[in-house]
Design an enzyme around this catalytic site. Structure first.
Site, PDB file in Angstrom:
ATOM      1  N   ILE A   1      25.764  38.788  -3.680  1.00  0.00           N
ATOM      2  CA  ILE A   1      24.387  38.841  -4.187  1.00  0.00           C
ATOM      3  C   ILE A   1      24.057  40.279  -4.552  1.00  0.00           C
ATOM      4  CG2 ILE A   1      21.971  38.383  -3.637  1.00  0.00           C
ATOM      5  CD1 ILE A   1      23.012  36.348  -1.549  1.00  0.00           C
ATOM      6  N   CYS A   2      23.567  40.442  -5.776  1.00  0.00           N
ATOM      7  CA  CYS A   2      23.211  41.778  -6.260  1.00  0.00           C
ATOM      8  C   CYS A   2      21.739  42.023  -5.958  1.00  0.00           C
ATOM      9  CB  CYS A   2      23.492  41.880  -7.754  1.00  0.00           C
ATOM     10  SG  CYS A   2      23.141  43.511  -8.442  1.00  0.00           S
TER      11      CYS A   2
END
Length: 307
Positions: A233-234
């Site tokens: 997850i960015c």
């Protein structure tokens, strides 16, 4: 004749009194004069002995003056006496001298050969105890924080998320995200595919809450929405740079739900690719790469209108 004898006696007395006053005084003082003479004799003996002692000291120490004021030779003699007295003092054991790090090179070498003393052993034991005590303290802080987080999540009225412990571990959670924005395409995908929740995994490091958890998506397979290879997850708040110990798991999950919608996240429906599960190893490698990239080029802050 008698008168002549008396004159001669008077002349002798007069001569004796004028020539030897001490004798005249002793003669008049009687016993007290003899006592004074004896005292003077004793004093003279002491004075003579003191002078003789001073002469001997001057012969032995030519630099000294014999009085209370120090001379150049007397200072050197005093220093020599101090060194001699120090040499006569008992020396510490070789092990203790080596442990304390004191003494000359010979003492330190002897201490090194004899091994560390009890002080060094105690210091080494204390040094090994400090990390253990610190680790125990961090574990207690992490456990108390996560127990409170679980209680707060269980009391949520909107059933936004739910938590299951992995292998009964308090530090490894599977979190189910039950809700996203109902006006989003992702929510429509969930309805059409009968997906009840989005499953994520959170692992908490030893120094949590002062470091962020590692979070990744497990299922379903998502596209876009800031979800990368392996389910990484960015999100800046999941990095050490963007993390704050004030963040709760609930707050992180709500931010993630908003990022999914903002990034146009969708459930993958492509044949073959949709059934491929995410990998933790791949997620960790992807997350490290994106953190390095953002640290170099910075993070893009979305406008307030995007939520």
């Amino acid at each position: 004749m008698a008168t002549l004898l008396r004159k001669i006696g008077l002349i002798r007395l007069h001569n004796r009194d004028t020539e030897d006053p001490k004798h005249h005084h002793n003669h008049r003082g009687g016993g007290s004069g003899q006592q004074s003479a004896s005292l003077r004799g004793k004093g003279g003996g002491k004075s003579g002995g003191h002078k003789q002692q001073q002469q001997q000291q001057q012969q032995q120490h030519p630099g000294g003056s014999g009085d209370a004021s120090p001379g150049p030779g007397k200072g050197k003699n005093k220093r020599a006496a101090e060194l001699a007295a120090r040499d006569k003092q008992p020396q510490p054991a070789a092990g203790a001298a080596g442990a304390a790090g004191a003494g000359g090179p010979r003492d330190r070498a002897a201490g090194a050969r004899a091994g560390p003393g009890p002080g060094v052993a105690a210091a080494a034991a204390g040094g090994s105890l400090v990390p253990a005590a610190r680790q125990q303290h961090c574990t207690q802080v992490r456990s108390r924080r996560l127990m409170k987080e679980l209680q707060d999540i269980a009391r949520l009225s909107d059933r936004f998320i739910s938590v299951e412990l992995v292998n009964e571990s308090l530090f490894d959670w599977n979190v189910k995200l039950h809700q996203v924005d109902k006006d989003s395409v992702l929510w429509q995908d969930m309805k059409e595919t009968n997906t009840e929740f989005i499953l994520l995994n959170l692992t908490f490091p030893d120094n949590f809450p002062f470091s962020p958890p590692f979070m990744r998506v497990l299922s379903p397979r998502l596209e876009n929405g800031y979800v990368l290879d392996g389910g990484a997850i960015c999100m800046e708040l999941l990095t050490p740079r963007g993390w704050s110990s004030a963040y709760t798991v609930e707050a992180v999950m709500r931010q993630f739900a908003a990022s999914l919608v903002k990034g146009q996240g969708r459930i993958c429906r492509k044949a073959g690719k949709s059934k491929k599960s995410f990998s933790r190893k791949e997620a960790e490698a992807t997350f490290k790469s994106l953190v390095k990239t953002h640290e170099k080029y910075g993070w893009v802050t979305p406008p307030v209108s995007d939520g």
